[in-house]
Motif scaffolding. Structure first.
Motif, PDB file in Angstrom:
ATOM      1  N   GLY A  88      11.248  -2.130  17.040  1.00 46.16           N
ATOM      2  CA  GLY A  88      10.465  -2.749  15.981  1.00 46.16           C
ATOM      3  C   GLY A  88      11.277  -2.970  14.722  1.00 46.16           C
ATOM      4  N   ASP A  89      10.574  -3.233  13.610  1.00 43.97           N
ATOM      5  CA  ASP A  89      11.218  -3.465  12.315  1.00 43.97           C
ATOM      6  C   ASP A  89      11.350  -2.189  11.502  1.00 43.97           C
ATOM      7  N   SER A  90      10.925  -1.070  12.074  1.00 44.55           N
ATOM      8  CA  SER A  90      10.977   0.207  11.365  1.00 44.55           C
ATOM      9  C   SER A  90      12.341   0.866  11.535  1.00 44.55           C
ATOM     10  N   PHE A 106      -0.581  -0.641  13.733  1.00 44.47           N
ATOM     11  CA  PHE A 106       0.537  -0.237  12.869  1.00 44.47           C
ATOM     12  C   PHE A 106       1.393   0.821  13.586  1.00 44.47           C
ATOM     13  N   TYR A 107       2.691   0.578  13.661  1.00 39.46           N
ATOM     14  CA  TYR A 107       3.613   1.493  14.340  1.00 39.46           C
ATOM     15  C   TYR A 107       4.815   1.806  13.451  1.00 39.46           C
ATOM     16  N   VAL A 108       5.320   3.039  13.579  1.00 36.36           N
ATOM     17  CA  VAL A 108       6.668   3.330  13.105  1.00 36.36           C
ATOM     18  C   VAL A 108       7.545   3.211  14.345  1.00 36.36           C
ATOM     19  N   ASP A 109       8.007   2.005  14.616  1.00 38.12           N
ATOM     20  CA  ASP A 109       8.728   1.722  15.857  1.00 38.12           C
ATOM     21  C   ASP A 109      10.227   1.669  15.581  1.00 38.12           C
ATOM     22  N   LEU A 110      10.904   2.777  15.853  1.00 40.49           N
ATOM     23  CA  LEU A 110      12.349   2.860  15.643  1.00 40.49           C
ATOM     24  C   LEU A 110      13.130   2.264  16.803  1.00 40.49           C
ATOM     25  N   LEU A 165      14.635  12.181   3.951  1.00 43.22           N
ATOM     26  CA  LEU A 165      14.424  11.198   4.996  1.00 43.22           C
ATOM     27  C   LEU A 165      13.516  10.104   4.446  1.00 43.22           C
ATOM     28  N   GLU A 166      13.825   8.863   4.800  1.00 44.30           N
ATOM     29  CA  GLU A 166      12.993   7.743   4.372  1.00 44.30           C
ATOM     30  C   GLU A 166      12.624   6.886   5.572  1.00 44.30           C
ATOM     31  N   ILE A 167      11.332   6.792   5.836  1.00 42.78           N
ATOM     32  CA  ILE A 167      10.848   5.837   6.841  1.00 42.78           C
ATOM     33  C   ILE A 167      10.715   4.484   6.152  1.00 42.78           C
ATOM     34  N   GLU A 168      11.420   3.513   6.680  1.00 43.13           N
ATOM     35  CA  GLU A 168      11.438   2.203   6.042  1.00 43.13           C
ATOM     36  C   GLU A 168      10.757   1.166   6.937  1.00 43.13           C
ATOM     37  N   ASN A 169       9.707   0.585   6.422  1.00 46.20           N
ATOM     38  CA  ASN A 169       8.958  -0.504   7.056  1.00 46.20           C
ATOM     39  C   ASN A 169       8.115  -0.040   8.253  1.00 46.20           C
ATOM     40  N   ASN A 172      -1.854  -9.729  18.645  1.00 46.74           N
ATOM     41  CA  ASN A 172      -1.966 -11.082  19.211  1.00 46.74           C
ATOM     42  C   ASN A 172      -0.617 -11.628  19.669  1.00 46.74           C
ATOM     43  N   ASN A 173       0.130 -10.793  20.382  1.00 42.17           N
ATOM     44  CA  ASN A 173       1.440 -11.166  20.919  1.00 42.17           C
ATOM     45  C   ASN A 173       2.441 -11.561  19.838  1.00 42.17           C
ATOM     46  N   GLU A 174       2.206 -11.096  18.627  1.00 43.89           N
ATOM     47  CA  GLU A 174       3.127 -11.357  17.531  1.00 43.89           C
ATOM     48  C   GLU A 174       3.561 -10.042  16.890  1.00 43.89           C
ATOM     49  N   THR A 175       4.742 -10.077  16.284  1.00 47.92           N
ATOM     50  CA  THR A 175       5.276  -8.909  15.594  1.00 47.92           C
ATOM     51  C   THR A 175       5.436  -9.220  14.117  1.00 47.92           C
ATOM     52  N   ARG A 176       4.907  -8.351  13.261  1.00 43.18           N
ATOM     53  CA  ARG A 176       5.055  -8.520  11.820  1.00 43.18           C
ATOM     54  C   ARG A 176       5.575  -7.224  11.205  1.00 43.18           C
ATOM     55  N   SER A 177       6.168  -7.346  10.040  1.00 42.62           N
ATOM     56  CA  SER A 177       6.720  -6.194   9.348  1.00 42.62           C
ATOM     57  C   SER A 177       5.953  -5.922   8.061  1.00 42.62           C
ATOM     58  N   VAL A 178       5.721  -4.651   7.775  1.00 43.51           N
ATOM     59  CA  VAL A 178       5.114  -4.227   6.516  1.00 43.51           C
ATOM     60  C   VAL A 178       6.190  -3.531   5.702  1.00 43.51           C
ATOM     61  N   GLN A 179       6.529  -4.091   4.552  1.00 41.01           N
ATOM     62  CA  GLN A 179       7.595  -3.548   3.729  1.00 41.01           C
ATOM     63  C   GLN A 179       7.094  -2.318   2.963  1.00 41.01           C
ATOM     64  N   THR A 180       7.696  -1.176   3.236  1.00 39.30           N
ATOM     65  CA  THR A 180       7.301   0.053   2.551  1.00 39.30           C
ATOM     66  C   THR A 180       8.371   1.110   2.762  1.00 39.30           C
ATOM     67  N   ILE A 181       8.324   2.173   1.985  1.00 36.17           N
ATOM     68  CA  ILE A 181       9.204   3.327   2.184  1.00 36.17           C
ATOM     69  C   ILE A 181       8.366   4.590   2.045  1.00 36.17           C
ATOM     70  N   TRP A 182       8.418   5.448   3.065  1.00 36.46           N
ATOM     71  CA  TRP A 182       7.743   6.738   3.035  1.00 36.46           C
ATOM     72  C   TRP A 182       8.801   7.835   2.949  1.00 36.46           C
ATOM     73  N   PRO A 183       8.895   8.549   1.821  1.00 41.59           N
ATOM     74  CA  PRO A 183       9.958   9.549   1.639  1.00 41.59           C
ATOM     75  C   PRO A 183       9.522  10.978   1.988  1.00 41.59           C
ATOM     76  N   LEU A 184      10.495  11.755   2.414  1.00 43.33           N
ATOM     77  CA  LEU A 184      10.282  13.176   2.700  1.00 43.33           C
ATOM     78  C   LEU A 184      11.530  13.938   2.292  1.00 43.33           C
ATOM     79  N   SER A 185      11.392  14.904   1.383  1.00 42.89           N
ATOM     80  CA  SER A 185      12.525  15.709   0.931  1.00 42.89           C
ATOM     81  C   SER A 185      12.256  17.176   1.238  1.00 42.89           C
ATOM     82  N   PHE A 186      13.251  17.857   1.805  1.00 42.08           N
ATOM     83  CA  PHE A 186      13.089  19.275   2.128  1.00 42.08           C
ATOM     84  C   PHE A 186      14.457  19.897   2.397  1.00 42.08           C
TER      85      PHE A 186
END
Length: 362
Positions: free
Chosen positions: A145-147, A138-142, A197-201, A207-221
């Protein structure tokens, strides 16, 4: 406890250290409340923190080290292959945000550690951990990737922020825990404002494949001045020849997160194909810069000491490249080499290969 308080009143703690201490104590309070439900972080009591400060008042370094006990040590270790992040943490830079978000759907507990920036880049440090979901892939790949990461300020429309390089990531298999140092465009212009700030996906590489996990991680400050470091730019305008190509060092830029050397040359310019489309090829200087790079399974991209490359020397010490920013681009005719922050900006030398040495600030 009253005796300790009386002793503290007699001690003169530097202002910046005092602010870091307050952040540490606030974090300690939060951890005491949360550790009953989760064991993500080391216990650190308020009384112990105060005692450490009292014991360590004779020198600055032990106090700073004690305060940093409340932060995740991963980010100051070699597991984070961005030497700029490690150096900034060691020197106490950045704003603690210290917030936890639970992604219930995927059973992922996200902890936002801190944020730091200059006028070119923002670094967001976070960890995420799970009891049920294997996070190894699992990556937050900006970068590719799909993030993505988005910014919301007040009633403004959500804005997607561009990546800077590809960031730094470490996976701890024993704890099933990931540490990410995300790199994206600077948001320093929002100092003093409440932001979200919202991290999205998430991006999964498996296995040489890329998939996306749909989610939102929020941060307010509220973005504090403590998160921001200034950048100093010095014009250099010096020529040097490497492998029969003449390069000009335009300028060097110093900040708490990095040192940038901006170069132009005959082979740093964008090219055009027969259709007029622009493309870039690696210059001889870029090949030399990457020559000393190697990938280590444990520590990511590191320097291969057996090979020559391009380095800075400051205060007599070698300053290593930040290879995770190898894709950062400047103007169409520029090539940017990025290194760790330097200790002495007044005595800085660029070393290309084993023979070329160019003073940058003298």
């Amino acid at each position: 406890m009253s005796n300790i308080k009386q002793e503290l009143e007699k001690i003169k703690i530097p202002k910046e250290l005092h602010e870091r201490t307050k952040l540490g104590v606030e974090k300690a309070k939060l951890e005491q409340r949360s550790n009953k439900k989760r064991k993500l972080y080391k216990r650190f009591s308020i009384a112990a923190a105060v005692c450490l400060i009292v014991v360590s008042t004779l020198t600055f370094t032990p106090v700073l080290a004690a305060i940093q006990e409340v932060y995740d040590k991963i980010f100051s270790s070699k597991h984070i292959d961005d030497t700029g992040v490690r150096t900034a943490i060691d020197l106490g830079h950045g704003q603690s945000v210290d917030q936890t978000f639970y992604d219930e759907k995927h059973d992922i507990t996200v902890h936002f550690e801190s944020v730091m920036m200059d006028d070119k880049e923002t670094k967001l440090l976070l960890t995420y951990q799970s009891k049920k979901t294997n996070l190894k892939n699992f990556y937050v790949d900006l970068f590719e990737g799909d993030s993505s990461i988005n910014l919301i300020v007040g009633n403004e429309q959500k804005k997607s922020l561009d990546n800077v390089g590809w960031g730094s990531r470490y996976y701890d298999s024993k704890e099933n825990k990931v540490a990410e140092a995300l790199s994206f465009e600077s948001i320093k212009q929002y100092e003093g404002q409440n932001i979200r700030l919202e991290i999205e996906n998430l991006t999964i590489y498996e296995n040489n494949e890329t998939r996306s996990v749909q989610t939102i991680w929020p941060l307010s400050f509220k973005l504090s001045k403590s998160a921001i470091s200034e950048r100093e730019t010095i014009a250099v305008n010096k020529d040097f020849v490497f492998e029969k190509v003449t390069y000009k060092i335009k300028q060097v830029e110093f900040s708490a997160l990095e040192t940038r050397v901006v170069v132009t040359g005959k082979d740093t310019k964008l090219m055009r194909d027969e259709t007029g489309m622009k493309y870039r090829v690696m210059s001889k200087l870029e090949h030399q810069f990457l020559n000393a790079r190697r990938f280590d399974k444990k520590y990511g991209y590191i320097v291969d000491d057996k090979k020559s490359g391009v380095f800075l020397k400051s205060a007599g010490e070698k300053v290593e490249p930040v290879f995770s920013k190898g894709e950062v681009e400047g103007e169409d005719d520029e090539y940017i080499m990025i290194f760790a922050p330097v200790k002495d900006r007044q005595n800085c030398i660029l070393e290309v290969g084993n023979k070329i040495k160019i003073p940058l600030t003298k």
